[in-house]
Design a protein around this motif. Sequence first.
Motif, PDB file in Angstrom:
ATOM      1  N   LYS A 151       0.872  -1.491  -0.504  1.00  0.00           N
ATOM      2  CA  LYS A 151       0.091   0.093   0.507  1.00  0.00           C
ATOM      3  C   LYS A 151       1.077   1.326   0.188  1.00  0.00           C
ATOM      4  O   LYS A 151       2.213   1.379   1.084  1.00  0.00           O
ATOM      5  CB  LYS A 151      -0.562  -0.011   1.412  1.00  0.00           C
ATOM      6  CG  LYS A 151      -2.494   0.728   1.393  1.00  0.00           C
ATOM      7  CD  LYS A 151      -2.832   0.875   2.423  1.00  0.00           C
ATOM      8  CE  LYS A 151      -3.756   2.223   2.470  1.00  0.00           C
ATOM      9  NZ  LYS A 151      -5.176   2.418   3.522  1.00  0.00           N
ATOM     10  N   GLY A 152       0.695   1.978  -0.834  1.00  0.00           N
ATOM     11  CA  GLY A 152       1.217   3.630  -0.756  1.00  0.00           C
ATOM     12  C   GLY A 152       2.766   3.335  -1.632  1.00  0.00           C
ATOM     13  O   GLY A 152       3.335   4.255  -2.348  1.00  0.00           O
ATOM     14  N   ALA A 153       2.930   2.578  -1.938  1.00  0.00           N
ATOM     15  CA  ALA A 153       4.250   1.803  -2.882  1.00  0.00           C
ATOM     16  C   ALA A 153       4.319   1.962  -4.311  1.00  0.00           C
ATOM     17  O   ALA A 153       3.594   2.122  -4.835  1.00  0.00           O
ATOM     18  CB  ALA A 153       4.867  -0.154  -2.426  1.00  0.00           C
ATOM     19  N   THR A 154       5.329   1.775  -4.712  1.00  0.00           N
ATOM     20  CA  THR A 154       5.751   1.790  -6.221  1.00  0.00           C
ATOM     21  C   THR A 154       6.267   0.658  -7.592  1.00  0.00           C
ATOM     22  O   THR A 154       6.854  -0.579  -6.143  1.00  0.00           O
ATOM     23  CB  THR A 154       6.853   2.841  -6.492  1.00  0.00           C
ATOM     24  OG1 THR A 154       6.919   4.291  -6.354  1.00  0.00           O
ATOM     25  CG2 THR A 154       7.142   3.465  -8.106  1.00  0.00           C
ATOM     26  N   ALA A 155       5.764  -0.216  -7.752  1.00  0.00           N
ATOM     27  CA  ALA A 155       5.841  -1.193  -8.488  1.00  0.00           C
ATOM     28  C   ALA A 155       6.489  -0.872  -9.970  1.00  0.00           C
ATOM     29  O   ALA A 155       5.850  -0.014 -10.970  1.00  0.00           O
ATOM     30  CB  ALA A 155       4.447  -1.986  -8.724  1.00  0.00           C
TER      31      ALA A 155
ATOM     32  N   ILE B 199      -0.903   0.442  -4.557  1.00  0.00           N
ATOM     33  CA  ILE B 199      -0.185   0.579  -5.033  1.00  0.00           C
ATOM     34  C   ILE B 199      -0.131   2.477  -5.629  1.00  0.00           C
ATOM     35  O   ILE B 199      -1.310   2.132  -5.822  1.00  0.00           O
ATOM     36  CB  ILE B 199       0.164  -0.322  -6.220  1.00  0.00           C
ATOM     37  CG1 ILE B 199       1.149  -1.863  -6.344  1.00  0.00           C
ATOM     38  CG2 ILE B 199       1.207   0.276  -7.133  1.00  0.00           C
ATOM     39  CD1 ILE B 199       2.329  -1.463  -5.230  1.00  0.00           C
ATOM     40  N   ALA B 200       0.787   2.460  -5.212  1.00  0.00           N
ATOM     41  CA  ALA B 200       0.037   4.087  -5.406  1.00  0.00           C
ATOM     42  C   ALA B 200       0.544   4.931  -7.086  1.00  0.00           C
ATOM     43  O   ALA B 200       0.822   5.486  -7.857  1.00  0.00           O
ATOM     44  CB  ALA B 200       0.979   5.239  -4.249  1.00  0.00           C
ATOM     45  N   ARG B 201       2.269   4.095  -7.287  1.00  0.00           N
ATOM     46  CA  ARG B 201       2.945   4.262  -8.375  1.00  0.00           C
ATOM     47  C   ARG B 201       3.117   3.297  -9.511  1.00  0.00           C
ATOM     48  O   ARG B 201       3.498   2.500  -8.885  1.00  0.00           O
ATOM     49  CB  ARG B 201       4.525   5.070  -8.860  1.00  0.00           C
ATOM     50  CG  ARG B 201       4.709   5.546  -9.792  1.00  0.00           C
ATOM     51  CD  ARG B 201       5.554   6.627  -9.141  1.00  0.00           C
ATOM     52  NE  ARG B 201       7.100   6.963 -10.179  1.00  0.00           N
ATOM     53  CZ  ARG B 201       7.937   6.956 -10.653  1.00  0.00           C
ATOM     54  NH1 ARG B 201       8.493   6.792 -10.124  1.00  0.00           N
ATOM     55  NH2 ARG B 201       8.668   7.720 -11.914  1.00  0.00           N
ATOM     56  N   VAL B 202       2.786   3.028 -10.745  1.00  0.00           N
ATOM     57  CA  VAL B 202       3.504   1.422 -11.620  1.00  0.00           C
ATOM     58  C   VAL B 202       4.141   2.556 -12.265  1.00  0.00           C
ATOM     59  O   VAL B 202       3.742   3.355 -13.523  1.00  0.00           O
ATOM     60  CB  VAL B 202       1.903   0.979 -12.262  1.00  0.00           C
ATOM     61  CG1 VAL B 202       2.551  -0.449 -13.552  1.00  0.00           C
ATOM     62  CG2 VAL B 202       1.287   0.256 -11.558  1.00  0.00           C
ATOM     63  N   VAL B 203       5.787   2.065 -12.695  1.00  0.00           N
ATOM     64  CA  VAL B 203       6.579   2.510 -13.591  1.00  0.00           C
ATOM     65  C   VAL B 203       6.601   1.343 -14.881  1.00  0.00           C
ATOM     66  O   VAL B 203       7.296   0.110 -14.206  1.00  0.00           O
ATOM     67  CB  VAL B 203       8.379   2.323 -13.170  1.00  0.00           C
ATOM     68  CG1 VAL B 203       9.203   2.946 -13.923  1.00  0.00           C
ATOM     69  CG2 VAL B 203       7.794   4.049 -11.731  1.00  0.00           C
ATOM     70  N   GLY B 204       6.354   1.579 -16.331  1.00  0.00           N
ATOM     71  CA  GLY B 204       6.365   0.258 -16.638  1.00  0.00           C
ATOM     72  C   GLY B 204       7.379   0.801 -17.988  1.00  0.00           C
ATOM     73  O   GLY B 204       7.765   1.556 -18.015  1.00  0.00           O
ATOM     74  N   THR B 205       7.086  -0.545 -19.018  1.00  0.00           N
ATOM     75  CA  THR B 205       8.408  -0.086 -19.473  1.00  0.00           C
ATOM     76  C   THR B 205       7.683  -0.039 -20.694  1.00  0.00           C
ATOM     77  O   THR B 205       7.373   1.097 -21.162  1.00  0.00           O
ATOM     78  CB  THR B 205       9.039  -1.427 -19.954  1.00  0.00           C
ATOM     79  OG1 THR B 205       8.104  -2.822 -19.907  1.00  0.00           O
ATOM     80  CG2 THR B 205      10.119  -2.054 -18.627  1.00  0.00           C
ATOM     81  N   ILE B 206       7.120  -1.050 -21.669  1.00  0.00           N
ATOM     82  CA  ILE B 206       6.393  -1.528 -23.323  1.00  0.00           C
ATOM     83  C   ILE B 206       5.042  -1.709 -23.130  1.00  0.00           C
ATOM     84  O   ILE B 206       5.041  -2.776 -22.248  1.00  0.00           O
ATOM     85  CB  ILE B 206       7.000  -1.309 -24.436  1.00  0.00           C
ATOM     86  CG1 ILE B 206       7.635  -3.077 -23.926  1.00  0.00           C
ATOM     87  CG2 ILE B 206       7.928  -0.467 -24.866  1.00  0.00           C
ATOM     88  CD1 ILE B 206       8.372  -3.390 -25.431  1.00  0.00           C
TER      89      ILE B 206
END
Length: 363
Positions: free
Chosen positions: A62-66, A91-98
């Motif tokens: 909770k509140g983390a970045t994936a 989850i607060a933020r998601v960093v993705g590729t494509i």
Amino acid sequence: MKTALALAERGLGRVAPNPAVGCVIVREEEAGFRIVGRGWTQPGGRPHAETAALRHAGALAKGATAYVSLEPCSHQGKTGPCAGALIEAGIARVVGTIADPNPEVAGRGFAMLQAKGVDVTENVCAADAYYLNEGFFLTMSERRPMVTLKIASSLDGRTATHEGHSQWITGEAARSRGHLLRATHDAIMVGSATAIVDDPELTCRLPGLEARSPVRIVADGRLRLPLTSRLVRDAKKTPVWILTLPGGDARRREAFEGCGVTLIDVEPGEDGVMNMRTAMEAIAARGVTRVLVEGGARLAASLIREVLVDRIEWFQAPKVIGGDGYPAVAALGIKKAGDAPAFMLRGTAVAGGDTIASFVRGS
């Protein structure tokens, strides 16, 4: 993201027809950033990387970045969508590729996250993510698997002496690297001549990785492979598929099938031999995304001619055999050097006294 990609790589050769995905969940704390969850796609494709990482993180999600090495899925399959699981976990933020090329996803996962207020960053390490799952992308865009051509030769590109002797051109360290390549592919493929002359097992024999032996495929249009070969004798233990022309001898076909071999009919091209693009499409239709081709010269030439080779792993021993030896690639019929298929060097490595050069198809 580099960590997520490294985790994803663990699934190569074990998750087809799914992509190999990695996920890392990170929390910002007073002492700095801390990884609280890791996951990667498990054998058979389930559970997905995000599900595994969320299970590892628990309430700390909770509140983390994936950080996820491919867009989280948005559709209901055997399990719920990963985008929904990330939202439900807080989850607060998601960093993705494509974006996932699957038409059932194709941007919808990122959109679902954004619609629920999750901060989304895309296109991080996008080129690395594509390279890792190139086979999955090609099955979606071209309906064929990624093809890696593995060659073990002398410095002058010979795979055997003029008498056909080839064991061993490269050393033990290089052969171990070759077995590791097998473990990261869904299938390993050879031509009928190689299968008949060498009578190979085509299994992964690295200690601890024996269970990761891929499907063995033989391109054998006339069903010349002996029923007594190692591949046929072992077909009920480790799968063997034979690509062959339709209409072969019925009793011989029945004998192969009785031994546990799967026969895949491939229509011929205008030259009367198997159409390799059709063959690759048939392989992909059975869930294979990554094929390692280990021989022989005519099969390699056929695949290169049809622009089906995406990568080359060239193992070279510091030896010179000479022009009377067997070439790594049969004749291509090229008249001008400028017409030769081009590949780009991606990297090199040393294995004992041998060298390994990795190439990708040029644009």
